[in-house]
Write an enzyme that holds these catalytic residues in place. Structure first.
Site, PDB file in Angstrom:
ATOM      1  N   GLU A 225       0.827  -1.211   0.000  1.00  0.00           N
ATOM      2  CA  GLU A 225       0.000   0.000   0.000  1.00  0.00           C
ATOM      3  C   GLU A 225       0.861   1.261   0.000  1.00  0.00           C
ATOM      4  OE1 GLU A 225      -2.782  -0.120   3.232  1.00  0.00           O
ATOM      5  OE2 GLU A 225      -4.094  -1.580   2.240  1.00  0.00           O
ATOM      6  N   GLU A 312      -6.137  -7.195  -1.088  1.00  0.00           N
ATOM      7  CA  GLU A 312      -6.489  -7.078   0.336  1.00  0.00           C
ATOM      8  C   GLU A 312      -7.813  -6.344   0.464  1.00  0.00           C
ATOM      9  OE1 GLU A 312      -3.457  -5.632   3.117  1.00  0.00           O
ATOM     10  OE2 GLU A 312      -5.035  -4.464   4.126  1.00  0.00           O
TER      11      GLU A 312
END
Length: 514
Positions: A225, A312
């Site tokens: 991320e 995710e």
């Protein structure tokens, strides 16, 4: 394991024994470890030298051809209905065509599975039986291994690098033995920009990919991320340096690349994609926080030709905790299924947070029952529709339970034209069972009836002890209550009163709203 196609229970058992033997050999005190993973000591384990100065990255080969713009690439027709679950033993090596992840023959493939939490913190859930359960019980076909780059136990900070590399390699072999795809995730988070520890990522992927190069079940995720002030240009620069280290060992491996803003910015790679084959772009969401706007952006990106992988997601708030939004979560699944987008649920741990699949007081590390699962765990089991969970029991476990304490009143259900209210008027314990006395009142708000019958579902098997002013019977978790010879006729606007029953069961026995 060059062919990557071990089949059958006996093959799995053999690989499981081998994998566990190696884990013991490298001193896996991992399950007992909460902080970092200790360095491997056994000479038989793969030993990786601590990295020194980063070497120049080998550049990806250019075949001289000009890549077609994303919007003009072919988009395969996708029909997910009735499709068998894709597994490494049936698909062959995966690759990317247009916006789709496809098998060796070019058929669309969808991966659905779970991500571990940080391997340095919750290593105990990485074991052969758990991976077998993901495949056989849950119905998953993928597992993601989260290797934190920073934070406590992070690979680039204070983690045990040699032991972590070995652990990831053995976990990937466990996944192969369980016929699961495995995503090796370089989990940047607090470090924000993947360039911060690029040297470490290069070293990690170089050492891991050289060992796993012959396993056809491995996918690499090179930056979880990117966040903060990280731009897509930063991510592209990083990817163009890191991916060649993987491709030198595994030329055709699928690679997932994170996107800015915690892997939510799909517009930037759509406008300026990497000029590298077999690359997909990560989208992450948490259903209680990210809703229609991000769902629409996912749809637009995929329909424009961008290959997206939801590596995710959770069904709670973006913090990993807080409220759960089932309606939004179901809407996300509907969109991802319609687009044939793969998705991986966060996280396989018993951490005390809404995004964990296992309840915090559960000490088991495999073989979970429905009672061991959190609300997110139950939701995921329902979504994956694995063969190991009884559908009816799962439905009951997820159902809203009505109050069962003495004095509780509930508007339970409408049966035909009559709306019924249940009241718990008395409870008591006897011989290890709990007894509940219910009284029923029915109000007819529609046309008159000459007879009536109501089926009352409970969350557990129920035993009928007594009844009055009705004909009652119990079967499994259901109690059926019908009129007797005196109260079957109910005119419009009339009320049925004086009906009741006594049932017994476990202390948490309760009427449920299905």
């Amino acid at each position: 394991m060059a062919d990557g196609k071990m089949k059958g229970r006996f093959a799995r058992m053999g690989l499981a024994v081998a994998a566990l033997a190696v884990l013991v050999g490298i001193g896996v005190a991992l399950a007992a470890s909460v902080g970092t993973i200790e360095e491997a000591k056994n000479g038989d384990a793969l030993m990786v030298e601590e990295p020194q100065a980063p070497a120049p990255a080998p550049k990806a080969e250019d075949d001289g051809g000009e890549e077609a713009p994303l919007a003009t690439r072919p988009k395969p027709e996708v029909d997910t209905s009735g499709r068998e679950i894709a597994t490494p033993s049936t698909t062959g090596p995966l690759h990317v065509e247009g916006s789709q992840l496809v098998d060796e023959a070019g058929n669309p493939v969808q991966l659905r599975g779970v991500s571990t939490h940080g391997l340095a913190w919750y290593p105990q859930f990485v074991n052969q039986q758990m991976f077998n359960d993901l495949h056989d019980v849950w119905g998953a076909n993928a597992v993601r291994l989260a290797v934190y780059s920073a934070d406590s136990g992070g690979w680039a900070t204070d983690g045990g690098r040699v032991a972590m590399n070995n652990f990831v390699i053995e976990a990937a072999r466990m996944a192969e033995a369980a016929d699961l795809f495995v995503i090796v995730d370089w989990h940047i988070l607090s470090d924000g920009n993947p360039l911060t520890y690029q040297w470490a990522a290069e070293e990690f992927f170089k050492e891991v990919s050289v060992v796993l190069k012959d396993q056809t079940n491995v996918i690499y995720e090179i930056c979880n991320e990117p966040n903060g002030s990280t731009t897509w240009d930063n991510v592209k620069d990083y990817a163009e340096d890191v991916i060649p280290w993987i491709r030198r060992n595994d030329p055709d491996a699928v690679v997932i690349v994170g996107t800015p803003t915690w892997s939510q910015d799909l517009e930037a790679p759509l406008e300026s994609p990497l000029d590298i084959d077999n690359v997909m772009y990560a989208l992450h969401f948490y259903a209680a926080t990210h809703q229609d706007d991000l769902r629409n952006r996912l749809r637009s990106a995929v329909e424009a030709g961008l290959p997206v992988f939801v590596s995710e997601f959770g069904i709670c708030e973006a913090s990993g905790d807080g409220a759960i939004d089932y309606e939004s979560a179901d809407a996300w699944v509907a969109v991802m299924d319609s687009l044939n987008v793969s998705y991986i649920c966060w996280n396989l741990s018993n951490k005390d947070e809404a995004a964990a699949l296992i309840k915090p007081d559960v000490t088991a590390t495999s073989g979970f029952t429905l009672d061991d699962l959190t609300p997110e765990g139950l939701w995921l089991a329902d979504i994956l529709k694995g063969p190991g969970f009884d559908r009816k029991e799962l439905m009951l476990a997820r159902a809203e339970k009505k109050p069962n304490a003495q004095g509780s009143a509930m508007m339970a259900f409408v049966d035909g034209t009559i709306q019924w209210q249940l009241n718990v008027t008395e409870t008591w314990e006897e011989d290890g069972r709990t007894f509940f006395k219910y009284e029923m009142t029915g109000s007819n708000y529609s046309a008159g009836v000459k007879k009536w019958s109501a089926t009352i579902p409970f969350n557990r098997d129920v035993q009928l002890e007594d009844s009055w002013n009705c004909v009652a019977s119990a079967s499994g978790n259901e109690l059926t209550v019908a009129n007797d010879e005196h109260n079957g006729k109910v005119a419009a606007g009339d009320v049925v009163e004086g009906v009741g029953f006594i049932v017994s069961g476990p202390a948490d026995l309760a009427v449920v709203d299905l």
